[in-house]
Design a protein around this motif. Structure first.
Motif, PDB file in Angstrom:
ATOM      1  N   UNK A  93     -26.434   7.718   0.946  1.00  0.00           N
ATOM      2  CA  UNK A  93     -25.315   7.566   1.871  1.00  0.00           C
ATOM      3  C   UNK A  93     -24.865   6.111   1.929  1.00  0.00           C
ATOM      4  N   UNK A  94     -25.848   5.202   2.050  1.00  0.00           N
ATOM      5  CA  UNK A  94     -25.520   3.771   2.091  1.00  0.00           C
ATOM      6  C   UNK A  94     -24.917   3.326   0.754  1.00  0.00           C
ATOM      7  N   UNK A  95     -25.498   3.847  -0.346  1.00  0.00           N
ATOM      8  CA  UNK A  95     -25.017   3.474  -1.673  1.00  0.00           C
ATOM      9  C   UNK A  95     -23.577   3.947  -1.919  1.00  0.00           C
ATOM     10  N   UNK A  96     -23.258   5.169  -1.514  1.00  0.00           N
ATOM     11  CA  UNK A  96     -21.883   5.678  -1.665  1.00  0.00           C
ATOM     12  C   UNK A  96     -20.902   4.840  -0.872  1.00  0.00           C
ATOM     13  N   UNK A  97     -21.306   4.442   0.340  1.00  0.00           N
ATOM     14  CA  UNK A  97     -20.419   3.610   1.150  1.00  0.00           C
ATOM     15  C   UNK A  97     -20.183   2.260   0.483  1.00  0.00           C
ATOM     16  N   UNK A  98     -21.270   1.668  -0.047  1.00  0.00           N
ATOM     17  CA  UNK A  98     -21.125   0.377  -0.733  1.00  0.00           C
ATOM     18  C   UNK A  98     -20.260   0.498  -1.987  1.00  0.00           C
ATOM     19  N   UNK A  99     -20.426   1.622  -2.738  1.00  0.00           N
ATOM     20  CA  UNK A  99     -19.603   1.830  -3.949  1.00  0.00           C
ATOM     21  C   UNK A  99     -18.134   1.962  -3.584  1.00  0.00           C
ATOM     22  N   UNK A 100     -17.852   2.725  -2.502  1.00  0.00           N
ATOM     23  CA  UNK A 100     -16.457   2.869  -2.069  1.00  0.00           C
ATOM     24  C   UNK A 100     -15.872   1.524  -1.668  1.00  0.00           C
ATOM     25  N   UNK A 101     -16.683   0.735  -0.949  1.00  0.00           N
ATOM     26  CA  UNK A 101     -16.202  -0.574  -0.525  1.00  0.00           C
ATOM     27  C   UNK A 101     -15.903  -1.463  -1.733  1.00  0.00           C
ATOM     28  N   UNK A 102     -16.818  -1.472  -2.706  1.00  0.00           N
ATOM     29  CA  UNK A 102     -16.603  -2.279  -3.903  1.00  0.00           C
ATOM     30  C   UNK A 102     -15.403  -1.769  -4.710  1.00  0.00           C
ATOM     31  N   UNK A 103     -15.241  -0.424  -4.802  1.00  0.00           N
ATOM     32  CA  UNK A 103     -14.104   0.137  -5.543  1.00  0.00           C
ATOM     33  C   UNK A 103     -12.785  -0.256  -4.886  1.00  0.00           C
ATOM     34  N   UNK A 104     -12.746  -0.265  -3.556  1.00  0.00           N
ATOM     35  CA  UNK A 104     -11.513  -0.674  -2.876  1.00  0.00           C
ATOM     36  C   UNK A 104     -11.185  -2.129  -3.170  1.00  0.00           C
ATOM     37  N   UNK A 105     -12.254  -3.002  -3.128  1.00  0.00           N
ATOM     38  CA  UNK A 105     -12.029  -4.406  -3.481  1.00  0.00           C
ATOM     39  C   UNK A 105     -11.499  -4.541  -4.903  1.00  0.00           C
ATOM     40  N   UNK A 106     -12.111  -3.816  -5.857  1.00  0.00           N
ATOM     41  CA  UNK A 106     -11.670  -3.906  -7.251  1.00  0.00           C
ATOM     42  C   UNK A 106     -10.251  -3.365  -7.440  1.00  0.00           C
ATOM     43  N   UNK A 107      -9.902  -2.302  -6.683  1.00  0.00           N
ATOM     44  CA  UNK A 107      -8.551  -1.752  -6.768  1.00  0.00           C
ATOM     45  C   UNK A 107      -7.514  -2.765  -6.292  1.00  0.00           C
ATOM     46  N   UNK A 108      -7.813  -3.434  -5.183  1.00  0.00           N
ATOM     47  CA  UNK A 108      -6.888  -4.459  -4.674  1.00  0.00           C
ATOM     48  C   UNK A 108      -6.755  -5.586  -5.686  1.00  0.00           C
ATOM     49  N   UNK A 109      -7.898  -6.000  -6.267  1.00  0.00           N
ATOM     50  CA  UNK A 109      -7.867  -7.078  -7.256  1.00  0.00           C
ATOM     51  C   UNK A 109      -7.058  -6.666  -8.489  1.00  0.00           C
ATOM     52  N   UNK A 110      -7.266  -5.435  -8.961  1.00  0.00           N
ATOM     53  CA  UNK A 110      -6.530  -4.953 -10.143  1.00  0.00           C
ATOM     54  C   UNK A 110      -5.034  -4.872  -9.869  1.00  0.00           C
ATOM     55  N   UNK A 111      -4.645  -4.410  -8.680  1.00  0.00           N
ATOM     56  CA  UNK A 111      -3.219  -4.337  -8.348  1.00  0.00           C
ATOM     57  C   UNK A 111      -2.601  -5.724  -8.298  1.00  0.00           C
TER      58      UNK A 111
END
Length: 603
Positions: free
Chosen positions: A372-390
């Motif tokens: 559960x903690x790992x999925x939350x951290x992955x989502x958080x990191x994916x959102x950061x990477x998505x913003x960076x990619x955009x």
């Protein structure tokens, strides 16, 4: 009429003796191929009574054959016929002079005939050429008008399309200028369209709140120090944790207490199992003794047993019981301890299994929380990477537009430079209108020099200076050439008009000859049309006959396919008409075989 019937009719014409007996349908199968049909047509069209020899001629020929004299045939006969001289015809004799005169007259008449034929053909050619030219000119005029209308429509459509595209381009440019305008106006007049124009404060505050909540959850659910692992969100720490490690489970004293508890549980389980086995053995011994007592009582009641027999049985039973006790003691003292030692680990297996099941359940609980903690951290990191990619994509697009604008600025600057050069050239006093008229043309007056070169295409003279007088002379000559060409065009138009008038008169004469004052075209005579109608009716009858013949042929083919006797008969007829030698050999072979069979039967 079928092919066989036609063949029989021709045989009747040449007075074949057995022609009345023959049936035409029996000969249809002989003329199925195209070669057979052509032979039949030739035979029926060319053979007549003249081709048949009379009885006297046959008798003379047979006598000639019996005499043994040689008979000429083929090429030898042709050579003999060539040597024969034809009999002189009784024609009236003419003098040489009269013959020469007649020959000269014939040649003159032949020449006149040829000349008239040539003139007629020439006139026909001229009329046809003039008709074709008039038709072609009218068709070309119509096509030219159509092309002109089409080109006008295309130009109008292109003009409207170009105006629409220019309007759309201006609208897009205005929108683009609004996008890149400085934000001096209000937010409604200048809306933000790029991602870099938006602020990320709200997003970052939400992410900080989520990380704080996640650290509190890890402090409550996991051991002390797990929040440090969560806060340092490196990829190396994204893995499941081992709950049996000393750093997680606590100090060494807790492990020793847990091991003592496990040993106690194992000992208690072994003692309980030992007592259970003793109780089961005593229970089985009691059941077996009761069963034996019941059987013996039943036997005692059913049969009267003496005292001596009872004593003997009791003594035998005592000896057996002693043997059994010795065996039991031997098993207890020797066999049982070894077996117990061997199976001691098996007695501990249920306790160990229960302990491992408990550990697995705890591990599953911890892993579920970790996931559960790992999925939350992955989502958080994916959102950061998505913003960076955009942001990177938007930066790349900005760079592309920047380069395009640079190229556009360069092109516009080049065009502006060229326009300024042209304006400076037009401002030159040598190009502008001069107050004082000059006789010579300047070297910088490129337009006048080009005009002089265009006017003086054919006779180019190398002159040092080009004067206005030369230009006027060339223009005057061009004017004269234009007037001459116009005169020639008027003359050709008059000739063409005269030619068209004569052609129209000839066409009227031809129409009078063809229509003869009526509205219907008369291309042929009435007798010929009637004959054509008769031929058409005969062709229709012939078509019906052909369909009937084809149907008859199909039925006969079916009969031949089913009946082998008819098929054999047809093959024999084919060999009779096409290959007589082959049929003769077949008949001779059959006769020889029949003779051999008859000789064998006689023997």
């Amino acid at each position: 009429m079928s092919c066989g019937n036609e063949f029989v009719e021709t045989l009747k014409k040449i007075d074949y003796p057995k022609a009345n007996i023959l049936n035409g349908e029996d000969f249809d199968w002989l003329f199925e191929t195209v070669e057979d049909e052509t032979f039949l047509k030739w035979f029926c069209g060319n053979v007549s009574e003249q081709n048949v020899l009379s009885d006297k001629e046959l008798e003379v020929f047979s006598i000639l054959q019996k005499s043994g004299k040689p008979i000429l045939e083929g090429s030898a006969l042709d050579e003999v016929l060539k040597t024969c001289k034809t009999s002189d015809l009784k024609t009236p004799t003419l003098d040489d002079k009269e013959l020469e005169k007649l020959e000269d007259e014939v040649q003159m008449l032949q020449k006149l005939k040829n000349l008239k034929i040539q003139r007629r053909n020439k006139c026909q050619m001229m009329t046809s050429i003039s008709g074709h030219k008039s038709l072609r000119l009218s068709a070309e005029c119509e096509e030219a008008t159509k092309k002109l209308k089409q080109s006008q429509g295309i130009l109008n459509a292109m003009n409207t399309k170009l105006s629409n595209e220019l309007q759309a381009l201006t609208d897009r440019v205005t929108k683009l200028m609004m996008f890149f305008r400085h934000s001096d106006l209000s937010q409604e007049a200048n809306p933000m369209v790029f991602l870099s124009q938006f602020s990320l404060e709200k997003y970052l505050s939400q992410e900080e709140q989520s990380t704080a909540a996640l650290t509190l959850y890890t402090k409550k659910q996991f051991f002390q120090g797990i929040h440090e692992v969560v806060e340092s969100s490196n990829e190396e720490n994204f893995q499941l944790l081992d709950m049996q490690t000393p750093s997680i489970c606590g100090n060494q004293e807790m492990l020793e207490e847990r091991q003592l508890e496990m040993a106690r549980l194992q000992l208690a389980y072994i003692c309980a199992q030992h007592q259970l086995i003793h109780l089961k053995a005593s229970n089985l011994s009691m059941k077996s003794s009761i069963k034996w007592a019941e059987e013996n009582l039943h036997n005692l009641t059913s049969k009267a047993v003496g005292k001596e027999n009872l004593d003997a049985k009791i003594s035998s039973l005592d000896s057996e019981s002693l043997k059994l006790e010795e065996q039991i003691t031997h098993i207890k003292n020797k066999n049982l301890p070894a077996v117990v030692k061997e199976n001691a680990q098996l007695l501990n297996m249920p306790v160990v299994k229960g302990d491992f099941d408990l550990q697995i359940a705890k591990q599953d609980c911890y892993t579920a929380r970790q996931e559960l903690v790992l999925n939350h951290l992955i989502k958080q990191k994916a959102s950061f990477e998505l913003v960076q990619l955009s942001y990177e994509i938007e930066l790349r697009k900005h760079w592309n537009t920047y380069h395009q604008f640079e190229k556009l600025v360069q092109e516009l600057s080049q065009n502006n430079l060229m326009l300024s050069q042209r304006l400076e050239m037009l401002k030159d006093p040598s190009v502008s209108q001069q107050t004082n008229s000059r006789n010579t043309i300047g070297t910088k007056d490129y337009s006048t020099q080009r005009l002089y070169q265009l006017l003086e295409r054919e006779n180019r003279r190398k002159e040092l200076f080009i004067t206005c007088r030369n230009l006027e002379e060339v223009a005057e000559k061009l004017k004269q050439d234009v007037s001459l060409v116009q005169d020639q065009l008027t003359e050709s138009a008059q000739e063409h008009f005269l030619f068209l008038s004569t052609l129209n008169n000839d066409v009227d004469v031809l129409c009078d000859a063809l229509y003869q004052g009526g509205n219907q075209l008369l291309l042929s005579d009435q007798d010929i049309t009637q004959q054509f109608h008769q031929v058409e009716s005969q062709l229709n009858k012939l078509n019906t006959l052909l369909t009937d013949i084809l149907a008859d042929v199909k039925t006969k083919r079916k009969i031949l396919a089913t009946n082998r006797l008819h098929k054999m008969e047809r093959e024999l007829y084919v060999h009779f008409f096409k290959n007589g030698e082959y049929l003769k050999n077949i008949v001779e072979n059959l006769e020889n075989e029949s003779k051999i069979m008859a000789d064998h039967l006689k023997d």
